[in-house]
Design an enzyme around this catalytic site. Structure first.
Site, PDB file in Angstrom:
ATOM      1  N   GLU A 193      12.018   1.667  -4.086  1.00  0.00           N
ATOM      2  CA  GLU A 193      11.828   3.034  -3.571  1.00  0.00           C
ATOM      3  C   GLU A 193      12.699   3.270  -2.341  1.00  0.00           C
ATOM      4  OE1 GLU A 193       7.573   2.793  -3.378  1.00  0.00           O
ATOM      5  OE2 GLU A 193       7.495   2.742  -5.570  1.00  0.00           O
ATOM      6  N   HIS A 236      12.710  -2.707  -1.176  1.00  0.00           N
ATOM      7  CA  HIS A 236      11.916  -2.187  -2.300  1.00  0.00           C
ATOM      8  C   HIS A 236      12.731  -1.134  -3.032  1.00  0.00           C
ATOM      9  CE1 HIS A 236       8.784  -0.154  -4.544  1.00  0.00           C
ATOM     10  NE2 HIS A 236       8.067  -1.252  -4.392  1.00  0.00           N
ATOM     11  N   GLY A 294       1.177  -2.690  -6.261  1.00  0.00           N
ATOM     12  CA  GLY A 294       1.096  -1.355  -5.685  1.00  0.00           C
ATOM     13  C   GLY A 294      -0.263  -0.738  -5.957  1.00  0.00           C
ATOM     14  N   GLY A 295      -0.345   0.073  -7.018  1.00  0.00           N
ATOM     15  CA  GLY A 295      -1.559   0.833  -7.321  1.00  0.00           C
ATOM     16  C   GLY A 295      -2.834  -0.002  -7.304  1.00  0.00           C
ATOM     17  N   GLU A 341      10.902  -6.873  -9.256  1.00  0.00           N
ATOM     18  CA  GLU A 341      10.172  -5.658  -9.602  1.00  0.00           C
ATOM     19  C   GLU A 341      11.057  -4.785 -10.490  1.00  0.00           C
ATOM     20  OE1 GLU A 341       6.833  -4.853  -6.508  1.00  0.00           O
ATOM     21  OE2 GLU A 341       8.598  -3.708  -5.970  1.00  0.00           O
ATOM     22  N   GLY A 381       4.617   1.616 -11.127  1.00  0.00           N
ATOM     23  CA  GLY A 381       3.812   2.839 -11.179  1.00  0.00           C
ATOM     24  C   GLY A 381       3.727   3.474 -12.544  1.00  0.00           C
ATOM     25  N   TRP A 408       0.823  -1.221   0.000  1.00  0.00           N
ATOM     26  CA  TRP A 408       0.000   0.000   0.000  1.00  0.00           C
ATOM     27  C   TRP A 408       0.858   1.272   0.000  1.00  0.00           C
ATOM     28  CZ3 TRP A 408      -4.527  -1.159   4.014  1.00  0.00           C
ATOM     29  CH2 TRP A 408      -5.238  -2.279   3.566  1.00  0.00           C
ATOM     30  N   SER A 451       3.249  -2.632 -12.107  1.00  0.00           N
ATOM     31  CA  SER A 451       2.054  -2.448 -12.950  1.00  0.00           C
ATOM     32  C   SER A 451       1.293  -3.753 -13.186  1.00  0.00           C
ATOM     33  CB  SER A 451       2.417  -1.761 -14.275  1.00  0.00           C
ATOM     34  OG  SER A 451       2.922  -0.451 -14.011  1.00  0.00           O
TER      35      SER A 451
HETATM   36  P1  13P Z   1       2.650  -0.723  -9.017  1.00  0.00           P
HETATM   37  O1  13P Z   1       1.795  -1.978  -8.990  1.00  0.00           O
HETATM   38  O2  13P Z   1       1.874   0.498  -8.635  1.00  0.00           O
HETATM   39  O3  13P Z   1       3.401  -0.598 -10.283  1.00  0.00           O
HETATM   40  O4  13P Z   1       3.732  -0.896  -7.839  1.00  0.00           O
HETATM   41  C1  13P Z   1       4.465  -2.064  -7.765  1.00  0.00           C
HETATM   42  C2  13P Z   1       5.238  -2.052  -6.507  1.00  0.00           C
HETATM   43  O5  13P Z   1       6.118  -1.243  -6.319  1.00  0.00           O
HETATM   44  C3  13P Z   1       4.874  -3.033  -5.489  1.00  0.00           C
HETATM   45  O6  13P Z   1       5.833  -3.105  -4.480  1.00  0.00           O
END
Ligand code: 13P
Length: 257
Positions: free
Chosen positions: A101, A99, A237-238, A171, A177, A10, A216
């Site tokens: 990020e 992750h 994610g999204g 990932e 994203g 999330w 995605s």
């Molecule tokens: P999205 O599904 O928004 O691309 O994000 C993936 C993610 O970073 C899950 O950890």
């Protein structure tokens, strides 16, 4: 029947009240999908919403709560950080580690992630260790080198016994994203490579280590990506922030089974 882990990350979204609503809608919808033992659902809210989400799912079948990060030390003067024991105490069974990020915005290195992985496993939690290349790395044919380094450094000294607790998430950074997921063939190629690295290190155990795809992942590409043999689930994610789309991905996994 294939086993899948469908995990929602999330990120920095949801207050506790919002987490209660989202977790309840997902839990109710999941119960209606006739869950079986070979699908496990995980939701990873921000730390302040873990308790709220855990309250919702604590008696639900096949749904657990994870954290998005934790510190490598059990306690001490680390302002703003959370120890593995702390996230475990509020109901987490899993922790996302490394992750992209966190690597990109918070400077997490493979060496640090090795310490985090050990701390998480020693606490009895399941780490979901994230690896993946940037667009530039893919375009310059460095994908496999990057993944190999991320795996080798972070998994150093992680024993065969500990590795049974390990989950890997592939990932690709360029897919996160962006709405541009890896194709199912691209995902399978890297997942098979990761499984090969795990086999070199852990032998036959590699066959049962879960490798999730993230980036995605949506209801409209989930069937195809999840149908690939080395894809054992998703880190979403999204699409995990909307109960309908998260449930549709869970349903896709059930169909592929
Ligand atoms: P999205 O599904 O928004 O691309 O994000 C993936 C993610 O970073 C899950 O950890």
């Amino acid at each position: 029947m294939r086993y899948f882990l469908i995990a929602g990350n999330w990120k920095m979204n949801t207050t506790p009240a919002e987490a209660t609503t989202l977790a309840s809608t997902i839990a109710d919808g999941y119960a209606k999908l006739q869950p079986n033992r070979n699908i496990h659902v995980l939701m990873c809210p921000p730390a302040t919403s873990i308790h709220a989400a855990h309250e919702v799912v604590k008696s639900a079948q096949g749904i657990s709560i994870g954290a998005q990060n934790c510190h490598q030390e059990p306690k001490g003067a680390f302002t703003g950080e959370l120890a593995p024991q702390m996230v475990k105490a509020v109901g987490c069974t899993h922790v996302i580690i490394g992750h992209s990020e966190r690597r990109q915005h918070f400077g997490e290195t493979d060496e640090l992630l090795n310490n985090k992985l050990k701390a998480v496993i020693n606490t009895g939690l399941v780490p979901i260790y994230c690896v993946g290349e940037t667009l530039e790395e893919r375009q310059t044919n460095k994908t496999f080198d990057v993944i190999q380094t991320q795996m080798a450094t972070a998994l150093a000294d992680i024993t065969l016994e500990s590795a049974s607790q390990l989950v890997i998430a592939y990932e690709p950074v360029w897919a996160i994203g962006t709405g541009l997921a890896a194709t199912s063939d691209q995902a399978q190629e890297v997942h098979a490579f990761i499984r090969g690295l795990l086999a070199e290190r852990y032998g036959a155990l590699a066959g049962s280590i879960l490798i999730l795809y993230g980036g995605s992942l949506k209801p409209d590409n989930a069937d195809e990506i999840l149908s690939k043999p080395d894809v054992n689930g998703g880190l979403i994610g999204g699409a995990a922030l909307q109960a309908d789309s998260f449930l549709a991905i869970i349903a896709a996994a059930m169909k592929v089974q």
